[in-house]
Scaffold this motif. Sequence first.
Motif, PDB file in Angstrom:
ATOM      1  N   ALA A 121       1.225   2.453  -3.396  1.00  0.00           N
ATOM      2  CA  ALA A 121      -0.091   2.641  -4.022  1.00  0.00           C
ATOM      3  C   ALA A 121      -0.596   1.423  -4.775  1.00  0.00           C
ATOM      4  O   ALA A 121      -1.436   1.552  -5.669  1.00  0.00           O
ATOM      5  CB  ALA A 121      -0.079   3.854  -4.957  1.00  0.00           C
ATOM      6  N   ARG A 150      -8.397   3.963   2.023  1.00  0.00           N
ATOM      7  CA  ARG A 150      -9.277   4.831   1.233  1.00  0.00           C
ATOM      8  C   ARG A 150     -10.692   4.826   1.790  1.00  0.00           C
ATOM      9  O   ARG A 150     -11.327   5.881   1.906  1.00  0.00           O
ATOM     10  CB  ARG A 150      -9.266   4.361  -0.222  1.00  0.00           C
ATOM     11  CG  ARG A 150     -10.103   5.214  -1.158  1.00  0.00           C
ATOM     12  CD  ARG A 150      -9.759   4.923  -2.611  1.00  0.00           C
ATOM     13  NE  ARG A 150     -10.065   3.541  -2.959  1.00  0.00           N
ATOM     14  CZ  ARG A 150     -11.267   3.110  -3.330  1.00  0.00           C
ATOM     15  NH1 ARG A 150     -12.297   3.960  -3.339  1.00  0.00           N
ATOM     16  NH2 ARG A 150     -11.463   1.858  -3.668  1.00  0.00           N
ATOM     17  N   PRO A 153      -3.117  -1.355  -5.199  1.00  0.00           N
ATOM     18  CA  PRO A 153      -4.487  -1.359  -4.672  1.00  0.00           C
ATOM     19  C   PRO A 153      -4.865  -2.667  -3.981  1.00  0.00           C
ATOM     20  O   PRO A 153      -5.844  -3.315  -4.335  1.00  0.00           O
ATOM     21  CB  PRO A 153      -5.332  -1.126  -5.933  1.00  0.00           C
ATOM     22  CG  PRO A 153      -4.521  -1.747  -7.030  1.00  0.00           C
ATOM     23  CD  PRO A 153      -3.082  -1.491  -6.673  1.00  0.00           C
ATOM     24  N   PHE A 202      -4.480  -0.789   1.233  1.00  0.00           N
ATOM     25  CA  PHE A 202      -4.634   0.463   0.490  1.00  0.00           C
ATOM     26  C   PHE A 202      -6.113   0.817   0.359  1.00  0.00           C
ATOM     27  O   PHE A 202      -6.518   1.961   0.605  1.00  0.00           O
ATOM     28  CB  PHE A 202      -3.988   0.321  -0.891  1.00  0.00           C
ATOM     29  CG  PHE A 202      -4.082   1.560  -1.734  1.00  0.00           C
ATOM     30  CD1 PHE A 202      -3.153   2.575  -1.604  1.00  0.00           C
ATOM     31  CD2 PHE A 202      -5.115   1.710  -2.667  1.00  0.00           C
ATOM     32  CE1 PHE A 202      -3.234   3.720  -2.384  1.00  0.00           C
ATOM     33  CE2 PHE A 202      -5.204   2.849  -3.442  1.00  0.00           C
ATOM     34  CZ  PHE A 202      -4.262   3.860  -3.309  1.00  0.00           C
ATOM     35  N   ASN A 203      -6.916  -0.164  -0.035  1.00  0.00           N
ATOM     36  CA  ASN A 203      -8.352   0.083  -0.156  1.00  0.00           C
ATOM     37  C   ASN A 203      -8.998   0.380   1.181  1.00  0.00           C
ATOM     38  O   ASN A 203      -9.930   1.183   1.271  1.00  0.00           O
ATOM     39  CB  ASN A 203      -9.032  -1.115  -0.813  1.00  0.00           C
ATOM     40  CG  ASN A 203      -8.751  -1.198  -2.302  1.00  0.00           C
ATOM     41  OD1 ASN A 203      -8.015  -0.390  -2.839  1.00  0.00           O
ATOM     42  ND2 ASN A 203      -9.337  -2.176  -2.975  1.00  0.00           N
ATOM     43  N   SER A 226     -10.890   6.845   5.063  1.00  0.00           N
ATOM     44  CA  SER A 226     -10.880   8.298   4.859  1.00  0.00           C
ATOM     45  C   SER A 226     -12.207   8.792   4.278  1.00  0.00           C
ATOM     46  O   SER A 226     -12.595   9.932   4.500  1.00  0.00           O
ATOM     47  CB  SER A 226      -9.719   8.691   3.944  1.00  0.00           C
ATOM     48  OG  SER A 226      -9.894   8.151   2.644  1.00  0.00           O
ATOM     49  N   GLU A 227     -12.902   7.916   3.546  1.00  0.00           N
ATOM     50  CA  GLU A 227     -14.187   8.306   2.953  1.00  0.00           C
ATOM     51  C   GLU A 227     -15.326   8.258   3.967  1.00  0.00           C
ATOM     52  O   GLU A 227     -16.214   9.114   3.955  1.00  0.00           O
ATOM     53  CB  GLU A 227     -14.532   7.364   1.792  1.00  0.00           C
ATOM     54  CG  GLU A 227     -13.682   7.548   0.545  1.00  0.00           C
ATOM     55  CD  GLU A 227     -14.048   6.526  -0.519  1.00  0.00           C
ATOM     56  OE1 GLU A 227     -14.927   5.666  -0.251  1.00  0.00           O
ATOM     57  OE2 GLU A 227     -13.444   6.564  -1.608  1.00  0.00           O
ATOM     58  N   SER A 235       0.831  -1.209   0.000  1.00  0.00           N
ATOM     59  CA  SER A 235       0.000   0.000   0.000  1.00  0.00           C
ATOM     60  C   SER A 235       0.866   1.260   0.000  1.00  0.00           C
ATOM     61  O   SER A 235       0.427   2.317  -0.454  1.00  0.00           O
ATOM     62  CB  SER A 235      -0.918   0.014   1.222  1.00  0.00           C
ATOM     63  OG  SER A 235      -0.162   0.021   2.430  1.00  0.00           O
TER      64      SER A 235
END
Length: 225
Positions: free
Chosen positions: A172, A182, A174, A178-179, A185-186, A169
Amino acid sequence: MTGMDWNAALTYLPYFLEVLLWGAVTTVICTAGGFVVSVALGIVFGGFSSSPSPLLRGIAYVYVEVFRAVPLLTLLFIIYFGLATIGLKFDAISAAIIGFGVHGGAYLSEVFRAGILSINKGQSEAAFTIGMTRLMAFRYIILPQSVRVVLPPLANFAIGLLKDTSLASAVAAPEMMFNAGRLASETFFATEIYLLVALLYLCMSLPLSYLSRSLERRMGKGYAR
């Protein structure tokens, strides 16, 4: 949002699983690719380190000492970011596979060296007496027998590699971590998401753990006979 809100998190569970399972596919690809490269390099440099040639032993020694000393994360950065500055560009998944493979090969070379040295020297001598070259004896006589010795450590290595893929991760790739970052954070469901990631890693690791124990039992019965 503070604390864990399981009721709210459950409403997002299908979405979380979809994103994380796509990451799990990349995790499996990185694990499988890194494992294949590690085994290939382990066999080559394990053979070098058990060779009568001082040059080959020296090459194996340098490889093992250098790549065991360099942290895996640092190696990933060098491959992904550093090599790009001299024109060698790799996508994130390829860089991860190469990094895991080169790093893991340094450890597996010692595993294969031990396996090769566990085979009685009389096996090689017998191969030479029937006209085999050293390479032929290694390929057809020594290596097949040493594989039996190294199978349990290889299974344990695969489990460790599966978990180490989370480092991808950082470049970057995926994969799951890493996912997960993301998603966290969303949605701000960080605790719930990372607990789900831990559960998915567990589900992938358990079959490998079972395989490792099964191989150890089988190898033990073989030696008992």
